[in-house]
Design a protein around this motif. Structure first.
Motif, mmCIF file in Angstrom:
data_model
loop_
_atom_site.group_PDB
_atom_site.id
_atom_site.type_symbol
_atom_site.label_atom_id
_atom_site.label_comp_id
_atom_site.label_asym_id
_atom_site.label_seq_id
_atom_site.Cartn_x
_atom_site.Cartn_y
_atom_site.Cartn_z
ATOM 1 N N GLY A 56 3.638 -41.292 51.672
ATOM 2 C CA GLY A 56 4.027 -40.273 52.642
ATOM 3 C C GLY A 56 2.801 -39.646 53.280
ATOM 4 O O GLY A 56 1.668 -40.043 53.016
ATOM 5 N N ARG B 273 0.863 -39.272 48.626
ATOM 6 C CA ARG B 273 1.584 -39.620 47.406
ATOM 7 C C ARG B 273 2.688 -40.611 47.735
ATOM 8 O O ARG B 273 3.167 -40.668 48.857
ATOM 9 C CB ARG B 273 2.202 -38.379 46.765
ATOM 10 C CG ARG B 273 1.166 -37.395 46.293
ATOM 11 C CD ARG B 273 1.780 -36.254 45.527
ATOM 12 N NE ARG B 273 3.142 -35.969 45.950
ATOM 13 C CZ ARG B 273 3.723 -34.803 45.887
ATOM 14 N NH1 ARG B 273 3.059 -33.779 45.417
ATOM 15 N NH2 ARG B 273 4.957 -34.621 46.282
ATOM 16 N N GLU B 274 3.109 -41.345 46.737
ATOM 17 C CA GLU B 274 4.175 -42.306 46.940
ATOM 18 C C GLU B 274 5.482 -41.587 47.246
ATOM 19 O O GLU B 274 5.823 -40.583 46.628
ATOM 20 C CB GLU B 274 4.350 -43.170 45.688
ATOM 21 C CG GLU B 274 5.293 -44.325 45.894
ATOM 22 C CD GLU B 274 5.274 -45.296 44.733
ATOM 23 O OE1 GLU B 274 6.236 -46.080 44.653
ATOM 24 O OE2 GLU B 274 4.335 -45.279 43.939
ATOM 25 N N ARG B 275 6.215 -42.104 48.240
ATOM 26 C CA ARG B 275 7.496 -41.507 48.611
ATOM 27 C C ARG B 275 8.551 -41.831 47.568
ATOM 28 O O ARG B 275 8.605 -42.944 47.074
ATOM 29 C CB ARG B 275 7.978 -42.075 49.944
ATOM 30 C CG ARG B 275 7.267 -41.541 51.127
ATOM 31 C CD ARG B 275 8.051 -41.900 52.353
ATOM 32 N NE ARG B 275 7.144 -42.486 53.333
ATOM 33 C CZ ARG B 275 7.529 -43.110 54.412
ATOM 34 N NH1 ARG B 275 8.799 -43.287 54.657
ATOM 35 N NH2 ARG B 275 6.665 -43.581 55.255
ATOM 36 N N PRO C 24 14.812 -42.742 48.516
ATOM 37 C CA PRO C 24 15.823 -41.838 49.068
ATOM 38 C C PRO C 24 17.245 -42.146 48.597
ATOM 39 O O PRO C 24 18.128 -41.311 48.724
ATOM 40 C CB PRO C 24 15.700 -42.045 50.585
ATOM 41 C CG PRO C 24 15.142 -43.417 50.724
ATOM 42 C CD PRO C 24 14.242 -43.610 49.536
ATOM 43 N N ALA D 17 16.713 -38.960 55.149
ATOM 44 C CA ALA D 17 15.628 -39.799 54.622
ATOM 45 C C ALA D 17 16.089 -41.245 54.492
ATOM 46 O O ALA D 17 15.316 -42.174 54.749
ATOM 47 C CB ALA D 17 15.159 -39.272 53.269
#
Length: 64
Positions: free
Chosen positions: A9, A13-15, A18, A32
């Protein structure tokens, strides 16, 4: 293979996935999910499978 924008993101950091539901079993953000589908449909299908969601519910096979 995914691009840097797909994995991380804006804060680096890793998303989160969703499609994963919260503790109450609710989807946290439908927007999302919509953004993930628009950005990379193939990756969105992989995320949906990883979350254990029903693909037919999120990706209906509607004729065009």
């Amino acid at each position: 293979m995914s691009t840097l924008g797909e994995v991380f993101g804006p804060n680096g950091r890793e998303r989160p996935n969703p499609f994963k539901r919260d503790a109450e079993g609710k989807i946290v953000s439908v927007s999302a999910i919509s953004a993930a589908i628009r950005e990379n449909p193939t990756r969105a299908i992989q995320l949906c499978k990883a979350a254990g969601e029903n693909l037919d519910a999120w990706f209906p096979m509607n004729p065009k």
